[in-house]
Design a protein around this motif. Structure first.
Motif, PDB file in Angstrom:
ATOM      1  N   GLY A  91       0.820  -1.201   0.000  1.00  0.00           N
ATOM      2  CA  GLY A  91       0.000   0.000   0.000  1.00  0.00           C
ATOM      3  C   GLY A  91       0.851   1.246   0.000  1.00  0.00           C
ATOM      4  N   ASP A  92       0.224   2.401   0.241  1.00  0.00           N
ATOM      5  CA  ASP A  92       0.913   3.679   0.203  1.00  0.00           C
ATOM      6  C   ASP A  92       2.040   3.725   1.229  1.00  0.00           C
ATOM      7  OD1 ASP A  92      -0.819   4.475  -1.746  1.00  0.00           O
ATOM      8  OD2 ASP A  92      -2.152   5.590  -0.391  1.00  0.00           O
ATOM      9  N   ASN A  93       3.289   3.878   0.735  1.00  0.00           N
ATOM     10  CA  ASN A  93       4.475   4.028   1.588  1.00  0.00           C
ATOM     11  C   ASN A  93       4.599   2.898   2.618  1.00  0.00           C
ATOM     12  OD1 ASN A  93       5.040   6.604   0.353  1.00  0.00           O
ATOM     13  ND2 ASN A  93       3.413   7.463   1.634  1.00  0.00           N
ATOM     14  N   THR A  94       4.091   1.723   2.263  1.00  0.00           N
ATOM     15  CA  THR A  94       4.119   0.588   3.193  1.00  0.00           C
ATOM     16  C   THR A  94       4.722  -0.619   2.489  1.00  0.00           C
ATOM     17  OG1 THR A  94       2.127   1.401   4.298  1.00  0.00           O
ATOM     18  CG2 THR A  94       2.756  -0.889   4.706  1.00  0.00           C
ATOM     19  N   SER A  95       5.592  -1.335   3.201  1.00  0.00           N
ATOM     20  CA  SER A  95       6.192  -2.543   2.646  1.00  0.00           C
ATOM     21  C   SER A  95       6.265  -3.613   3.723  1.00  0.00           C
ATOM     22  CB  SER A  95       7.599  -2.254   2.102  1.00  0.00           C
ATOM     23  OG  SER A  95       8.469  -1.842   3.142  1.00  0.00           O
ATOM     24  N   VAL A  96       6.278  -4.857   3.276  1.00  0.00           N
ATOM     25  CA  VAL A  96       6.420  -6.002   4.172  1.00  0.00           C
ATOM     26  C   VAL A  96       7.586  -6.860   3.669  1.00  0.00           C
ATOM     27  CG1 VAL A  96       5.327  -8.038   5.163  1.00  0.00           C
ATOM     28  CG2 VAL A  96       3.962  -5.996   4.718  1.00  0.00           C
ATOM     29  N   ASP A  97       8.498  -7.201   4.576  1.00  0.00           N
ATOM     30  CA  ASP A  97       9.653  -8.033   4.255  1.00  0.00           C
ATOM     31  C   ASP A  97       9.490  -9.412   4.893  1.00  0.00           C
ATOM     32  OD1 ASP A  97      11.335  -6.002   2.910  1.00  0.00           O
ATOM     33  OD2 ASP A  97      11.347  -5.059   4.887  1.00  0.00           O
ATOM     34  N   PHE A  98       9.854 -10.442   4.130  1.00  0.00           N
ATOM     35  CA  PHE A  98       9.931 -11.813   4.639  1.00  0.00           C
ATOM     36  C   PHE A  98      11.344 -12.319   4.360  1.00  0.00           C
ATOM     37  CE2 PHE A  98       5.672 -10.987   3.062  1.00  0.00           C
ATOM     38  CZ  PHE A  98       4.857 -11.394   4.110  1.00  0.00           C
TER      39      PHE A  98
END
Length: 467
Positions: free
Chosen positions: A239-246
Motif C-alpha cells: 500500500g501507500d508508503n508501506t512494505s512487508v519483508d519476509f
C-alpha cells in the motif's frame, strides 16, 4: 591480424578509370549494327553505373572518417568503459557501475585505559576484570582510519528486469580488530544481489532497527538490533508508503552457556558452546512512512538446539531444543522545529546474537535439570536529534538493556549480564556538503548479576569526507 590505412586518393583514381571505361565501351559498341539499342538507353545505363560508383565511394569515405573518430576519442561508444547516459556512474559493457563511500579519521581520548577504536559496556567490564578496577587512572589517546568505507553498486538490465549488485567494505580487517595499532585491512561488511523484489546475499538482518541518531562511536548505543548475515529476503508492496519483508536468515553465531566444571551438577555441552543450526531464522517486518512520521514492527522466530552432557559423567548426551523469538517496535517523528524524535525497542528470548546487550550475548543456557532454556532480554533506545543551523546538528542518544537472572542455571549467575547502558552526545558541523567535522562524548555502564558494575568514558573527534 594487422590493419592498413584507407587511402582516398587510390579510390578516386579507381573511380576515374572505371568511369572512363564505362564511357568508352558503350560508344564503341554503338557503332555496330548488331547493337540495336538506342543511344538514349545506353546513356541511361551509363548514368546508373556512375551513380552506383559514387555511392560506394561516399560509403568508403564515411568508413574512413568513423575509423579516425574512433581512434581519436577516448570515450567512444565502441569502447568497453564509458560514461553513463545520465552521468550517474559509468558503464562497463551494459552494466552501470557506481562507487561511493566515505573517508573517516577518528582521534579518541579515553579517560581511563585504552579501549581502542570503539567503546561499549563490555570494554568497561573488561577493564574491571583485567585490572581489578574500572578506573585505573591511565588516560590514553589513539587515532584510526579503520571506519573508512567503500561501496560498489551495479545494475545490469535483462529481458526479465534489472539485476543489481552491492558490495560494502571497511578497514577493520578479518578477524575484526578495533585496536589503534592493529594492521589496517579490508573487510566485507555486506555483499548481495537484487532481482525484482528479491535480495540474496549478506545484508543487515531484516530484524535490525536503525531508529536512532548518528553516533561517531563505532560501537553505537546499547539495545540496538544489529546483525549482518547471509539471507534470502522478499519485499512486498503493501500500500501507500508501506512494505512487508519476509526473510530466511543464517542461524549461526548463537551461543549457549553452561555451568562451571567444578560444580557437582555441571552439565556441559557436547559440541562446544555454539548452538546447532538445523533451521534458518525466520523474520517478518512491516515498514510505513507518512510525511514526518515513520514506523517499523518486526518479529523473529528461531530454533535453538544443543547436545547436553549427562550429569552422571558417563559421557552420554541428551539432545535438547528450545524455540526463541523476538519482537521489535521502532519509529521516528520530525517536528516543525527541525527536531527529530526516535525510539527503538526490543523484547525476546534467545535473541542474544541480534541485540547488543552488550554484544554477542548468549542465546540460551543449560538448566540444573539438563534442559535448554532461552535467555530473556529486552531494551530500548531514545534519541533527540536537533538541527541547530543549516550546518550544525546535535544528537543525544541513550540506550538501556536488561537480561534476566536465570535462577535455574546449572552454575553461578554472578558473572552474567544484568543491565548495561550507553549515552552519546555529539555536535556535527558540515561546512560544505561532502565534509563533516564532529565531536562526541561517550559514556557506558555495565552491571553483573552479582551487583558488580563498571564505567568507561571517552571523547572522540572525527573528520568525515563523503564521496
Amino acid at each position: 591480424m594487422g590493419t592498413s590505412t584507407f587511402k582516398s586518393s587510390t579510390v578516386r583514381a579507381s573511380v576515374r578509370g572505371a568511369i572512363g571505361t564505362a564511357v568508352a565501351v558503350p560508344l564503341l559498341f554503338s557503332a555496330m549494327p548488331a547493337m540495336a539499342q538506342s543511344q538514349q538507353e545506353q546513356m541511361q545505363q551509363l548514368r546508373d553505373q556512375i551513380q552506383q560508383m559514387q555511392q560506394r565511394f561516399d560509403e568508403l569515405q564515411a568508413q574512413q572518417e568513423e575509423m579516425k573518430q574512433t581512434q581519436a576519442s577516448p570515450r567512444s561508444d565502441k569502447q568497453l568503459v564509458r560514461k553513463s547516459e545520465d552521468s550517474d556512474g559509468f558503464m562497463v559493457g551494459n552494466t552501470n557501475v557506481k562507487i561511493d563511500g566515505y573517508f573517516k579519521f577518528d582521534a579518541i581520548y579515553d579517560f581511563e585505559d585504552d579501549h581502542g577504536a570503539s567503546l561499549g559496556p563490555s570494554d568497561a567490564i573488561g577493564t574491571l576484570d583485567s585490572k581489578g578496577t574500572d578506573r585505573p587512572g591511565d588516560a590514553d589517546l589513539g587515532a584510526t582510519i579503520k571506519q573508512t568505507r567503500l561501496r560498489l553498486h551495479t545494475t545490469t538490465p535483462t529481458e526479465y528486469g534489472d539485476v543489481g549488485g552491492y558490495i560494502e567494505m571497511d578497514l577493520y580487517g578479518q578477524p575484526y580488530d578495533s585496536s589503534f595499532d592493529g594492521s589496517v585491512g579490508p573487510r566485507v561488511r555486506r555483499a548481495y544481489l537484487t532481482f525484482g523484489n528479491w535480495l540474496i546475499g549478506r545484508d543487515w538482518s531484516t530484524f535490525s532497527d536503525f531508529n536512532y541518531g548518528t553516533t561517531l562511536n563505532f560501537y553505537g548505543p546499547q539495545a540496538q538490533l544489529f546483525e549482518r548475515q547471509a539471507q534470502v529476503r522478499y519485499t512486498m508492496d503493501a500500500g501507500d508508503n508501506t512494505s512487508v519483508d519476509f526473510s530466511l536468515e543464517n542461524p549461526g553465531g548463537g551461543t549457549v552457556i553452561a555451568g562451571d566444571d567444578a560444580d557437582p551438577d555441571f552439565r556441559g555441552l557436547e559440541d562446544g558452546t555454539g548452538t546447532e543450526n538445523t533451521l534458518p531464522d525466520m523474520v517478518i517486518r512491516l515498514k510505513n512512512s507518512n510525511g514526518p512520521f515513520s514506523v517499523q514492527a518486526a518479529a523473529i522466530g528461531r530454533y535453538l538446539k544443543a547436545d547436553v552432557n549427562d550429569v552422571t559423567g558417563t559421557g552420554d548426551s541428551d539432545e535438547d531444543s528450545v524455540v526463541g523469538y523476538g519482537l521489535n517496535l521502532g519509529g521516528s517523528l520530525t517536528l516543525p522545529t527541525k527536531t527529530t524524535l526516535m525510539v527503538s525497542s526490543v523484547y525476546g528470548k534467545g535473541i542474544g546474537k541480534y541485540a547488543y546487550l552488550p554484544a554477542g550475548g548468549a542465546d540460551a543456557y543449560v538448566t540444573s535439570d539438563g534442559d535448554l532454556e532461552a535467555i530473556e532480554r529486552y531494551g530500548f533506545i531514545g534519541t533527540i536529534s536537533q538541527e541547530l543551523t543549516s550546518t550544525l546538528t546535535t544528537n543525544l542518544i541513550y540506550g538501556k538493556a536488561y537480561s534476566e537472572n536465570p535462577d535455574d542455571f546449572v552454575g553461578s549467575t554472578d558473572g552474567l549480564h544484568d543491565n548495561s547502558s550507553s549515552a552519546h552526545v555529539n555536535l556535527l558541523y558540515t561546512p560544505v556538503d561532502p565534509l563533516t567535522l564532529g565531536i562526541e562524548y561517550n559514556r557506558v555502564e555495565y552491571e553483573r548479576q552479582s551487583g558488580t558494575d563498571a564505567t568507561a568514558q571517552n571523547v572522540q573527534f572525527s573528520t568525515i569526507y563523503n564521496f
